[in-house]
Design a protein around this motif. Structure first.
Motif, PDB file in Angstrom:
ATOM      1  N   ARG B  62      26.679  15.309  26.979  1.00 36.89           N
ATOM      2  CA  ARG B  62      25.926  16.059  27.990  1.00 36.89           C
ATOM      3  C   ARG B  62      24.496  16.316  27.516  1.00 36.89           C
ATOM      4  O   ARG B  62      23.535  16.121  28.260  1.00 36.89           O
ATOM      5  N   ASN B  63      24.352  16.726  26.227  1.00 36.55           N
ATOM      6  CA  ASN B  63      23.007  16.974  25.693  1.00 36.55           C
ATOM      7  C   ASN B  63      22.155  15.714  25.757  1.00 36.55           C
ATOM      8  O   ASN B  63      20.992  15.751  26.143  1.00 36.55           O
ATOM      9  N   SER B 129      15.195  23.198  20.226  1.00 29.76           N
ATOM     10  CA  SER B 129      16.170  23.128  21.310  1.00 29.76           C
ATOM     11  C   SER B 129      16.164  21.696  21.822  1.00 29.76           C
ATOM     12  O   SER B 129      15.471  20.840  21.279  1.00 29.76           O
ATOM     13  N   LEU B 130      16.919  21.457  22.880  1.00 28.33           N
ATOM     14  CA  LEU B 130      16.902  20.121  23.462  1.00 28.33           C
ATOM     15  C   LEU B 130      15.511  19.783  23.998  1.00 28.33           C
ATOM     16  O   LEU B 130      15.105  18.627  24.023  1.00 28.33           O
ATOM     17  N   LEU B 135      10.298  16.550  24.054  1.00 29.55           N
ATOM     18  CA  LEU B 135       8.869  16.401  23.742  1.00 29.55           C
ATOM     19  C   LEU B 135       8.638  15.169  22.857  1.00 29.55           C
ATOM     20  O   LEU B 135       7.753  14.360  23.117  1.00 29.55           O
ATOM     21  N   GLY B 136       9.449  15.035  21.815  1.00 28.70           N
ATOM     22  CA  GLY B 136       9.304  13.906  20.890  1.00 28.70           C
ATOM     23  C   GLY B 136       9.640  12.582  21.546  1.00 28.70           C
ATOM     24  O   GLY B 136       8.932  11.584  21.389  1.00 28.70           O
ATOM     25  N   HIS B 137      10.740  12.565  22.295  1.00 30.97           N
ATOM     26  CA  HIS B 137      11.160  11.313  22.931  1.00 30.97           C
ATOM     27  C   HIS B 137      10.162  10.845  23.986  1.00 30.97           C
ATOM     28  O   HIS B 137       9.909   9.658  24.118  1.00 30.97           O
ATOM     29  N   THR B 214      22.350  15.859  19.842  1.00 38.87           N
ATOM     30  CA  THR B 214      22.443  14.755  20.796  1.00 38.87           C
ATOM     31  C   THR B 214      23.527  13.810  20.283  1.00 38.87           C
ATOM     32  O   THR B 214      24.035  13.974  19.165  1.00 38.87           O
ATOM     33  N   LEU B 215      23.875  12.812  21.073  1.00 36.75           N
ATOM     34  CA  LEU B 215      24.959  11.904  20.697  1.00 36.75           C
ATOM     35  C   LEU B 215      24.726  11.212  19.349  1.00 36.75           C
ATOM     36  O   LEU B 215      25.617  11.217  18.493  1.00 36.75           O
TER      37      LEU B 215
END
Lengths: 288, 270
Positions: B62-63, B129-130, B135-137, B214-215
């Motif tokens: 989900r994240n 946080s997510l 921001l990075g992605h 994250t996964l």
């Protein structure tokens, strides 16, 4: 037709959202680690006196120096291996595949690159391990009597794994450069009496060099900073500079030292890349 | 042709080398044994069934979906702005500005990760946080979106838009009614590529996730436990299939876009 001034303003306005984002989240953070690298860690607080002490340590401490040199050596080997093995593939697709099937070949080559990087590296650990796929297969076939140990948890394993991970990155730029070559130049060389081999060396290869140079940089720059591969398949003798940067930040809680190592690594990589571009400048000039 | 045959054999061998590690995932995902070695122990689907019962994994999925979808939308919007500006307008410092936007392509990801970590945590005092992962992605996915969308915008015939304006549309209307529909395949392709990159990205997420992994960050934690490896292989198999489907759809839209604008197909995303 608008006035050029209006066009410039519209262009700048349009490009401003991604530009502001890049400034805030790339330029400013990079500036912050430069600043932080000039500070020192004082237990839980920063000593904000500007000093080059972290850099002095980064370049003189034997551990950091070993990691840095090893990272460069591993990246250099990976780059050499990927470019040498990739060139024939790019050449094959550009010169020996029918035009309508070229896109399919390029698609096939790029697919593995889009599958989880973490799992591809992990798969190499499974292949190369003591009880791994390669050893159990070779033992089962009676080719070897005891498992090979020189292929996992050392620098060799890191080189093999990274060379696999970055293969598509080298094929694409070389392929694009080869595609741009005017085929009539090759015919001209043959008509003037050169054989196929000399034609390749004196016409094809020099014209493909911009692609080779791009491929070299595309592999060399990110592999120096690779973190996952050394941890999974490198063992103690395969650790690289990124592992030390991570340890400084997340385990030793010494962000200034970590920043100094990151900036040093980036500067060294940039210097080597610029030197390489300078040496290759003869091949990169626009040819008429 | 003799030379061509030798090269063809080499090319096929090379493809096998490229696909070998990926091919191992499904082989061991269906293997009835916890040791990852040949010979295989028999066929089972129990590892896939086990995936259904791992709560932490579902949270990580989900994240990752949240991060990847948000990243894809943001990167594509930035990509549209930059690609449109680059293909349609001349402005001062154009090379430098577009260069800065494209820089993350050649920056080691660990540098992006630590730089953002320092800014967000040490200097701004915010917690991870997510959103910090987003921001990075977005930073690293935007250059890919710009590259894909520049190809779409550059392939456009300017006179179509001018015709719409001559026929009474406003500049804005012409953009939304003529230009945007023509570059839709490029937009879909950019969304899918950014989504795929974000879904797979590990190192930036590793530095920037807080308490919600994250996964890939979750997977990284699992790799230390040998008994979890077959489950990881099963999960990997599903991820590989998902990536393949997404890429095939992205490639389909990219080709349709190339055809729609009448350009020559140069093949590939990069």
């Amino acid at each position: 037709m608008r006035l050029p001034k209006g066009e410039a303003a519209s262009g700048l306005l349009l490009v401003s959202p991604p530009l502001v984002y890049a400034i805030l989240l790339l330029a400013v953070p990079l500036g912050s680690i430069v600043l932080l690298s000039l500070w020192t860690q004082n237990f839980l607080t920063f000593d904000t006196t500007l000093t080059l002490a972290n850099y002095a340590e980064a370049f003189t401490d034997p551990l950091y120096r070993t990691l840095m040199l090893r990272s460069l050596a591993i990246s250099g080997s990976v780059t050499l291996a990927t470019v040498l093995f990739a060139f024939p593939i790019a050449y094959f697709v550009s010169f020996h595949v029918a035009p309508e099937r070229k896109a399919l070949w390029i698609f096939l080559i790029t697919i593995p690159f889009w599958t989880s990087y973490l799992l591809r590296v992990f798969a190499w650990k499974v292949i190369l391990g003591f009880n791994g796929v390669l050893n159990t297969s070779l033992l089962g076939l009676g080719i070897i009597d005891e498992p090979l140990t020189f292929i996992l948890y050392n620098a060799n394993a890191v080189v093999i794994t990274l060379a696999h991970a970055y293969a598509p990155f080298t094929i694409l730029p070389i392929y694009v450069a080869l595609e741009k070559i005017d085929r009539s130049l090759l015919e001209a060389s043959r008509d003037l009496g050169e054989n196929a081999f000399v034609t390749f060396l004196r016409v094809t290869l020099p014209l493909a060099m911009p692609g080779v140079v791009a491929a070299t940089l595309i592999v060399f720059i990110p592999t120096v900073g690779d973190y996952v591969t050394p941890v999974l398949v490198g063992g103690p003798d395969g650790r690289m500079i990124a592992n030390m940067i991570q340890i400084q930040f997340l385990q030793l809680n010494d962000a200034p030292m970590g920043s100094a190592l990151a900036i040093s690594a980036m500067t060294i990589v940039a210097a080597i890349s610029l030197l390489f571009l300078f040496l290759m400048r003869g091949f990169l000039k626009e040819r008429a | 042709m003799k030379q061509g045959t030798g090269l063809r054999i080499y090319a096929v061998a090379y493809l096998i080398f490229l696909y070998l590690p990926v091919a191992l995932l499904p082989i061991f995902a269906f293997n009835d044994g916890t040791v990852i070695a040949f010979p295989l122990q028999g066929f089972t689907t129990k590892w896939f069934v086990e995936l259904l019962s791992i709560e932490a994994l579902h949270g990580a999925v989900r994240n990752s979906l949240f991060v990847a979808i948000t990243t894809a939308i943001l990167s594509t919007i930035f990509g549209i702005f930059a690609a449109r500006a680059s293909s349609r307008y001349r402005f001062p410092l154009k090379g430098g500005i577009l260069g800065l936007i494209m820089v993350p392509l050649v920056l080691p990801e660990i540098i992006v990760g630590v730089a953002l970590l320092v800014m967000v945590v040490s200097l701004m005092g915010l917690s991870l946080s997510l959103w910090t992962v987003v921001l990075g992605h977005t930073l690293i996915c935007t250059p890919f979106a710009v590259a894909i969308l520049s190809a779409s915008f550059n392939g456009l015939d300017r006179s179509l838009e001018e015709a719409a304006i001559d026929l009474g549309e406003t500049a804005m209307g012409a953009f939304f009614k003529v230009t945007l529909p023509l570059v839709t395949p490029g937009i879909v392709s950019a969304l899918l590529i950014s989504f795929t990159i974000s879904l797979d990205e590990f190192i930036i997420a590793f530095f920037l996730t807080g308490s919600e992994p994250t996964l890939p960050v979750y997977l990284w934690g699992q790799l230390r436990f040998p008994q979890r490896i077959p489950v990881v292989m099963a999960l990997g198999t599903i991820l590989v299939i998902l990536s393949l489907v997404l890429l095939t759809v992205a490639e389909f839209f990219r080709r349709r876009g190339v055809r729609r604008t009448g350009a020559k197909d140069t093949g590939g995303f990069l």
